[in-house]
Design a protein around this motif. Structure first.
Motif, PDB file in Angstrom:
ATOM      1  N   PRO A  32       0.621  -1.313   0.292  1.00  0.00           N
ATOM      2  CA  PRO A  32      -0.302   0.035  -0.006  1.00  0.00           C
ATOM      3  C   PRO A  32       0.828   1.300   0.064  1.00  0.00           C
ATOM      4  N   MET A  33       0.019   2.719   0.048  1.00  0.00           N
ATOM      5  CA  MET A  33       0.599   3.687  -0.624  1.00  0.00           C
ATOM      6  C   MET A  33       1.854   3.876   0.825  1.00  0.00           C
ATOM      7  N   SER A  34       0.791   4.008   1.476  1.00  0.00           N
ATOM      8  CA  SER A  34       1.499   4.639   3.291  1.00  0.00           C
ATOM      9  C   SER A  34       2.630   3.657   3.781  1.00  0.00           C
ATOM     10  N   ALA A  35       2.561   2.556   3.146  1.00  0.00           N
ATOM     11  CA  ALA A  35       4.011   1.759   3.276  1.00  0.00           C
ATOM     12  C   ALA A  35       4.897   2.032   2.708  1.00  0.00           C
ATOM     13  N   LEU A  36       4.890   2.422   1.137  1.00  0.00           N
ATOM     14  CA  LEU A  36       5.688   2.996   0.684  1.00  0.00           C
ATOM     15  C   LEU A  36       5.883   4.353   0.862  1.00  0.00           C
ATOM     16  N   LEU A  37       4.923   5.649   1.245  1.00  0.00           N
ATOM     17  CA  LEU A  37       5.765   6.347   2.078  1.00  0.00           C
ATOM     18  C   LEU A  37       6.243   6.764   2.811  1.00  0.00           C
ATOM     19  N   ALA A  38       6.426   5.933   4.027  1.00  0.00           N
ATOM     20  CA  ALA A  38       6.559   6.050   5.456  1.00  0.00           C
ATOM     21  C   ALA A  38       7.884   5.141   5.054  1.00  0.00           C
ATOM     22  N   ALA A  39       7.535   3.805   4.396  1.00  0.00           N
ATOM     23  CA  ALA A  39       9.594   3.292   3.694  1.00  0.00           C
ATOM     24  C   ALA A  39      10.420   4.782   3.526  1.00  0.00           C
ATOM     25  N   GLY A  40       9.667   5.389   2.907  1.00  0.00           N
ATOM     26  CA  GLY A  40      11.068   6.702   2.254  1.00  0.00           C
ATOM     27  C   GLY A  40      10.838   7.607   3.006  1.00  0.00           C
ATOM     28  N   ALA A  41      10.076   8.290   3.589  1.00  0.00           N
ATOM     29  CA  ALA A  41      10.659   9.135   4.640  1.00  0.00           C
ATOM     30  C   ALA A  41      11.268   8.156   5.435  1.00  0.00           C
ATOM     31  N   ALA A  42      11.095   6.971   6.279  1.00  0.00           N
ATOM     32  CA  ALA A  42      12.152   6.513   6.976  1.00  0.00           C
ATOM     33  C   ALA A  42      13.904   6.369   6.309  1.00  0.00           C
ATOM     34  N   ILE A  43      13.640   6.265   5.293  1.00  0.00           N
ATOM     35  CA  ILE A  43      15.431   5.866   4.558  1.00  0.00           C
ATOM     36  C   ILE A  43      15.795   7.364   4.132  1.00  0.00           C
ATOM     37  N   ARG A  44      15.008   8.053   3.934  1.00  0.00           N
ATOM     38  CA  ARG A  44      15.630   9.881   4.299  1.00  0.00           C
ATOM     39  C   ARG A  44      16.073  10.373   5.591  1.00  0.00           C
ATOM     40  N   ARG A  45      14.973   9.777   6.497  1.00  0.00           N
ATOM     41  CA  ARG A  45      15.569  10.660   8.084  1.00  0.00           C
ATOM     42  C   ARG A  45      17.226   9.904   8.073  1.00  0.00           C
ATOM     43  N   GLY A  46      17.423   8.424   7.324  1.00  0.00           N
ATOM     44  CA  GLY A  46      18.603   7.945   7.981  1.00  0.00           C
ATOM     45  C   GLY A  46      18.723   6.849   9.545  1.00  0.00           C
ATOM     46  N   LYS A  47      19.600   6.458   9.944  1.00  0.00           N
ATOM     47  CA  LYS A  47      20.014   5.912  11.574  1.00  0.00           C
ATOM     48  C   LYS A  47      19.079   5.372  11.524  1.00  0.00           C
ATOM     49  N   LEU A  48      18.677   3.399  10.250  1.00  0.00           N
ATOM     50  CA  LEU A  48      17.789   2.462  10.452  1.00  0.00           C
ATOM     51  C   LEU A  48      18.822   1.787  11.688  1.00  0.00           C
ATOM     52  N   HIS A  49      18.737   1.968  13.060  1.00  0.00           N
ATOM     53  CA  HIS A  49      19.771   1.190  13.177  1.00  0.00           C
ATOM     54  C   HIS A  49      18.779  -0.204  13.605  1.00  0.00           C
ATOM     55  N   TYR A  50      19.144  -1.051  14.476  1.00  0.00           N
ATOM     56  CA  TYR A  50      18.822  -2.568  15.533  1.00  0.00           C
ATOM     57  C   TYR A  50      17.192  -1.293  15.957  1.00  0.00           C
ATOM     58  N   THR A  51      16.390  -2.451  15.807  1.00  0.00           N
ATOM     59  CA  THR A  51      15.348  -2.725  16.712  1.00  0.00           C
ATOM     60  C   THR A  51      15.424  -3.553  18.298  1.00  0.00           C
ATOM     61  N   THR A  52      14.492  -3.513  18.679  1.00  0.00           N
ATOM     62  CA  THR A  52      14.520  -4.600  19.924  1.00  0.00           C
ATOM     63  C   THR A  52      13.944  -5.774  19.166  1.00  0.00           C
ATOM     64  N   ALA A  53      14.484  -6.935  19.786  1.00  0.00           N
ATOM     65  CA  ALA A  53      14.565  -7.768  19.536  1.00  0.00           C
ATOM     66  C   ALA A  53      13.136  -8.212  18.977  1.00  0.00           C
ATOM     67  N   SER A 254      14.458  -6.204  10.064  1.00  0.00           N
ATOM     68  CA  SER A 254      14.672  -5.156   9.440  1.00  0.00           C
ATOM     69  C   SER A 254      13.820  -3.578   9.559  1.00  0.00           C
ATOM     70  N   THR A 255      14.163  -2.670  10.328  1.00  0.00           N
ATOM     71  CA  THR A 255      14.184  -1.854   9.936  1.00  0.00           C
ATOM     72  C   THR A 255      13.076  -0.960  10.129  1.00  0.00           C
ATOM     73  N   VAL A 256      13.106  -0.543   8.484  1.00  0.00           N
ATOM     74  CA  VAL A 256      12.805  -0.177   7.250  1.00  0.00           C
ATOM     75  C   VAL A 256      11.669  -0.825   7.101  1.00  0.00           C
ATOM     76  N   SER A 257      11.430  -2.400   6.936  1.00  0.00           N
ATOM     77  CA  SER A 257      10.149  -2.977   6.896  1.00  0.00           C
ATOM     78  C   SER A 257       9.871  -3.102   7.719  1.00  0.00           C
ATOM     79  N   GLN A 258       9.596  -2.984   9.252  1.00  0.00           N
ATOM     80  CA  GLN A 258       8.519  -2.612   9.908  1.00  0.00           C
ATOM     81  C   GLN A 258       8.169  -1.226  10.383  1.00  0.00           C
ATOM     82  N   ILE A 259       9.214  -0.517   9.873  1.00  0.00           N
ATOM     83  CA  ILE A 259       8.065   0.723   9.907  1.00  0.00           C
ATOM     84  C   ILE A 259       6.808   0.819   8.879  1.00  0.00           C
ATOM     85  N   ALA A 260       7.168   0.524   8.005  1.00  0.00           N
ATOM     86  CA  ALA A 260       6.316   0.499   6.759  1.00  0.00           C
ATOM     87  C   ALA A 260       5.697  -0.496   6.998  1.00  0.00           C
TER      88      ALA A 260
END
Length: 370
Positions: A32-53, A254-260
């Motif tokens: 869905p577009m909502s997921a694509l937009l959220a992933a794009g925004a996260a990538i532009r922000r950078g700092k995609l570190h580990y999340t909790t397990a 994957s952090t960006v996948s979780q955000i999406a």
């Protein structure tokens, strides 16, 4: 075998051929577009570190809200674990719930990785034969009959099921879970195709038992196969074990996948439109396949599969699908992939593509068979 067919189809396409893909259980639509937009925004922000397990807390809370919204079932977000697709969830579930040598019942025909992953971790998959009479589902009687031969430690249920597309009624699902747990058999419910139901409303095992481990994913309904993000609902006493295993095996998803994935819940309207496309495709096959000789199949309650009996044409589904691909240019999966015992006379068609492709497939197959 489905991936082997996909590879063979790719070779034909590389040579300039047009192939209709009905072999792999993968939506043709995008996330869905909502997921694509959220992933794009996260990538532009950078700092995609580990999340909790266990996963990003807000995503776990959003999944818990999903159970309340869809099923009216409250679930503690602390019991939800974000996983690397459903595949990662099955690995974590099997390692947590079973020991090497344990016997785990699975329906035959069924999704091949169930038995492959079980074997990999030292367990014994016990294939229980099913039929159209039971909607290709294990029943309490067949489960207990196998259990009395030699004790079972586990049971894996799938509804909607792959490859058949059939579903258990809520009453049948509840009875099977209660029968298994009363016999001391631990239960895993594969609910990856929930949301894609056409004749029977999907019922989650969470409404029956807090001890059943539930596996789901963003791959199918949300069209996010390549993002590799799924989830588990686990009993409270399993959470710490699953957490330690996840820390050791993958650290985190994957952090960006979780955000999406969290944003994907805002794309329900988009995904419902995709589902309506599946319903159209399903009807095209139900109407068209009998006219060209495929007269025996279940009407597909859910998912996006139709499992057809091809005994009128062959007793070798592998050779049949190879010839189908070479001549009709339709890629489908031989039943042997899902049923090593009796799958030589069955073929699975995935109808996750476009309506135009479904019409073309029926026409091509008809010309080939004639």
């Amino acid at each position: 075998m489905a991936m082997d067919v996909k590879a063979a189809a790719a070779r034909l396409e590389a040579a300039g051929e047009h192939v209709i893909h009905m072999e792999v259980g993968e939506p043709a639509a995008s996330a869905p577009m909502s997921a694509l937009l959220a992933a794009g925004a996260a990538i532009r922000r950078g700092k995609l570190h580990y999340t909790t397990a266990l996963g990003i807390p807000s995503l776990r809370q959003r999944i818990a809200k999903h159970y309340l919204d869809v099923y009216g079932q409250g679930i503690d977000p602390d019991r939800i674990v974000v996983t690397t697709g459903s595949s990662g969830a099955f690995l974590l579930a099997f390692l947590t719930m079973f020991d090497p040598g344990d016997r785990v019942a699975v329906a035959n025909p069924g999704y091949p990785p169930y038995r492959h992953i079980l074997k990999t971790v030292g367990c014994t998959p016990v294939l229980i034969e099913t039929s159209p009479d039971t909607r290709y589902a294990i029943t309490p009687d067949t489960l207990l009959a196998e259990h009395h031969k030699s004790p079972l430690q586990g049971l894996l249920i799938a509804s909607p099921a792959n490859p058949t597309g059939t579903m258990m009624t809520p009453e049948a699902l509840k009875e099977l879970i209660e029968t298994a747990e009363a016999a001391g058999i631990r239960v895993i419910s594969d609910e990856i195709y929930h949301g894609l139901d056409y004749t029977i409303g999907a019922s989650t095992a969470a409404t029956t038992s807090d001890n059943t481990v539930i596996v789901n994913s963003f791959s199918k309904y949300f069209c996010m196969t390549g993002w590799r993000v799924g989830w588990m609902v686990v009993p409270e006493h399993f959470v710490r074990t699953v957490e330690r295993l996840q820390q050791s095996l993958s650290i985190s998803v994957s952090t960006v996948s979780q955000i999406a994935a969290e944003a994907a819940f805002d794309g329900i309207e988009e995904m419902e439109a995709v589902k309506r496309g599946y319903q159209i495709n399903r009807q095209i096959l139900i109407d068209g396949l009998p006219k060209i000789g495929f007269t025996k199949f279940q009407p597909a309650d859910g998912a996006f599969y139709l499992y057809a009996d091809v005994s009128a044409f062959t007793d070798d589904s592998l050779a049949f699908t190879s010839a189908m691909l070479a001549t009709a240019k339709v890629a489908a999966t031989p039943g042997l992939d899902f049923d090593p015992l009796f799958g030589r006379t069955s073929v699975r068609f995935s109808y996750a593509g476009s309506a135009a492709e479904m019409h073309e497939a029926v026409e091509n197959l008809g010309n080939w068979l004639r």
